[in-house]
Design a protein around this motif. Sequence first.
Motif: not given
Length: 484
Positions: A384-393, A402-410, A451-460
């Motif tokens: 997540f932290n290597n993607l443009e506009g995303i920061t993840c604690n 629960f990464p923060n996504i900086c979405l473009p205005q469009k 803006w955020h998303i919640r993503c589990t860490i549970l996939p194998q």
Amino acid sequence: MAAPSVAVDNLNPKVVLKCEYAVRGEIVMHAQRLQQQLQTQPGSLPFDEILYCNIGNPQSLGQQPVTFFREVLALCDHPCLLEREETKSLFSADAISRATSILASIPGRATGAYSHSQGIKGLRDAIAAGIASRDGHPANADDIFLTDGASPGVHMMMQLLIRNEKDGILCPIPQYPLYSASIALHGGALVPYYLNESTGWGLEISDLKKQLEDARSKGIDVRALVVINPGNPTGQVLAEENQEDIVKFCKNEGLVLLADEVYQENIYVDNKKFNSFKKVARSLGYSEDDLPLVSFQSVSKGYYGECGKRGGYMEITGFSAPVREQIYKVASVNLCSNITGQILASLVMNPPKVGDASYASYKAEKDGILQSLARRAKALEDAFNNLEGITCNKAEGAMYLFPNICLPQKAIEAAKAANKAPDAFYALRLLESTGIVVVPGSGFGQVPGTWHIRCTILPQEEKIPAIISRFKSFHEAFMAQYRN
């Protein structure tokens, strides 16, 4: 022809208008439709499976149950196995002895019968012993109410505390939507306090005080404070000093402390450890007379992940005898929680110990699961932290990022045109492009304009690289499409 006697517009407005549960909301229902499409029309979508990263449901994503727990459950559910000679070669000796002991505590050894409304006394004794061992402070079986997972305990306390719309409950934002839904269903007011994303989702007493004073100035009688530790959806683990401040705050302000501690086994960093709020309160010298405290635990999380078994408990301390009678009354309306879940809750709080026949295999299973979860959390956090506009604690604990996504205005404008929250719009596009199911941050609450998303860490673990690759391709294409 008479109009239908039941229609949406004459249902309880607390359900229709106020109650939301994003973890199983619109995006998940759409995912289920896509899953059916994959079954009936293979190859019709740009992916071949749906990956449910929306909910903490480990075994649905391939996690195996802990052998010792399942052996004991099997023997308790079919006691005649204990009388067969071959059982000694099929089941571990300590599973046999534990099942024998548990069955002796159940009247008639009947696991299909109702129990005491608080749960089977012998199982509550075992849980109290486990709590005392964990905390270094005494625990009492009479304070334990066994429940079908932690959720019924939360509902029970909301039902008791909320009298009308002027009764408020302080809840973290972001929060697990069980709390907002339960407060809405029982007709109360959610009083938000914001976790500080810039300090790793820190809980600041100054903000608690501000929100409390603001609510009281509006005539809201704030009854309780909800704290989720480790955090859901945010994954932080509270420092002990912070917990001490929270306990003192609740005592000084006359608040019930509702401690959601279901992720207590899920700690992934060396510099943090789980401390129960009860342990912190007792270590401060506070007795039961000083602080009403309810602690929630569940068999659904941790390394066990037994969501479908619906086991859990709440430990209530600091309530007067007349109030406890009312809590018991509410519990008795539901007769009792399911017996399998009750047994599992006792096992979770009293697993095999050094010297037991199953200890080595149990510890290997537990350590393997938790170490793998830590690796998965780190891999997804880095991605997540290597993607443009995303920061993840950092995920210090629990089962989510629960990464923060900086979405473009469009993209924000496109979401508005589609009548969607921007993060819901993003999550829907992610699902339709990759089959990955996440929950938009708007379902948990967030600072306005973020803006955020919640993503589990549970996939194998073996699936994580493919998930990262799919997510990266989607995100880059999405950002390119909507670049300002």
